[in-house]
Design a protein around this motif. Structure first.
Motif, short mmCIF file in Angstrom:
data_model
loop_
_atom_site.label_atom_id
_atom_site.label_comp_id
_atom_site.label_asym_id
_atom_site.label_seq_id
_atom_site.Cartn_x
_atom_site.Cartn_y
_atom_site.Cartn_z
N LYS A 82 0.59 -1.07 -0.12
CA LYS A 82 -0.39 0.49 0.14
C LYS A 82 0.77 1.21 0.18
N GLU A 83 2.08 1.08 0.90
CA GLU A 83 2.74 2.25 0.54
C GLU A 83 4.06 2.66 -0.66
N LEU A 84 3.86 1.71 -0.66
CA LEU A 84 5.42 1.87 -1.90
C LEU A 84 3.89 2.07 -3.05
N ILE A 85 2.27 1.75 -3.77
CA ILE A 85 1.58 1.94 -4.33
C ILE A 85 1.60 4.14 -4.31
N ALA A 86 1.00 4.25 -2.87
CA ALA A 86 0.50 5.86 -2.37
C ALA A 86 2.05 6.27 -2.88
N ALA A 87 2.88 6.03 -2.68
CA ALA A 87 4.39 6.77 -3.10
C ALA A 87 4.57 6.73 -4.59
N ARG A 88 4.81 5.72 -5.14
CA ARG A 88 4.24 5.96 -7.01
C ARG A 88 3.40 6.63 -7.17
N LYS A 89 2.14 6.44 -6.30
CA LYS A 89 0.57 7.77 -7.26
C LYS A 89 0.99 8.94 -6.75
N GLU A 90 2.16 9.52 -5.60
CA GLU A 90 2.15 9.94 -5.87
C GLU A 90 3.34 11.20 -6.61
N MET A 91 4.89 10.32 -6.98
CA MET A 91 5.07 11.08 -7.87
C MET A 91 4.62 10.88 -8.66
N LEU A 92 3.81 10.70 -9.87
CA LEU A 92 3.28 10.42 -10.70
C LEU A 92 2.44 11.42 -11.58
N ARG A 93 1.84 12.17 -9.65
CA ARG A 93 1.01 13.09 -9.03
C ARG A 93 2.01 14.68 -10.05
N ARG A 94 2.62 14.65 -9.34
CA ARG A 94 4.05 15.62 -9.51
C ARG A 94 4.81 15.62 -10.66
N LEU A 95 4.38 14.75 -11.19
CA LEU A 95 5.36 15.14 -12.47
C LEU A 95 5.30 16.18 -13.74
N PRO A 96 5.33 16.84 -14.32
CA PRO A 96 4.44 17.57 -15.15
C PRO A 96 4.19 17.38 -16.03
N THR A 97 3.48 18.16 -16.92
CA THR A 97 2.13 17.02 -17.41
C THR A 97 3.17 17.25 -18.92
#
Length: 71
Positions: free
Chosen positions: A54-69
């Motif tokens: 759960k923590e690994l998934i949440a961390a990667r989703k946060e990284m995705l959210r912060r990537l510039p479009t």
């Protein structure tokens, strides 16, 4: 000098994030698959590993959210 304008920090190129985005999405899918496999194991439930996924998934989703479009 122009090459440095497209970078932030050490070696982070903001101009091309498709590869990083694809890698993060693949990791999320793999961690979700592994987490689901742990939940389906009927005899023994490893809550520690489920929480870790759960923590690994949440961390990667946060990284995705912060990537510039990119377009």
């Amino acid at each position: 000098m122009k090459k440095l304008a497209n970078q932030l920090g050490v070696g982070v190129n903001l101009a091309r994030t498709e590869d990083l985005r694809a890698k993060l999405m693949a990791e999320i899918s793999e961690y979700q698959r592994q987490q689901d496999a742990l939940k389906l194991n009927g005899n023994y439930v490893n809550f520690t590993m489920i929480q870790t996924y759960k923590e690994l998934i949440a961390a990667r989703k946060e990284m995705l959210r912060r990537l510039p479009t990119t377009y």
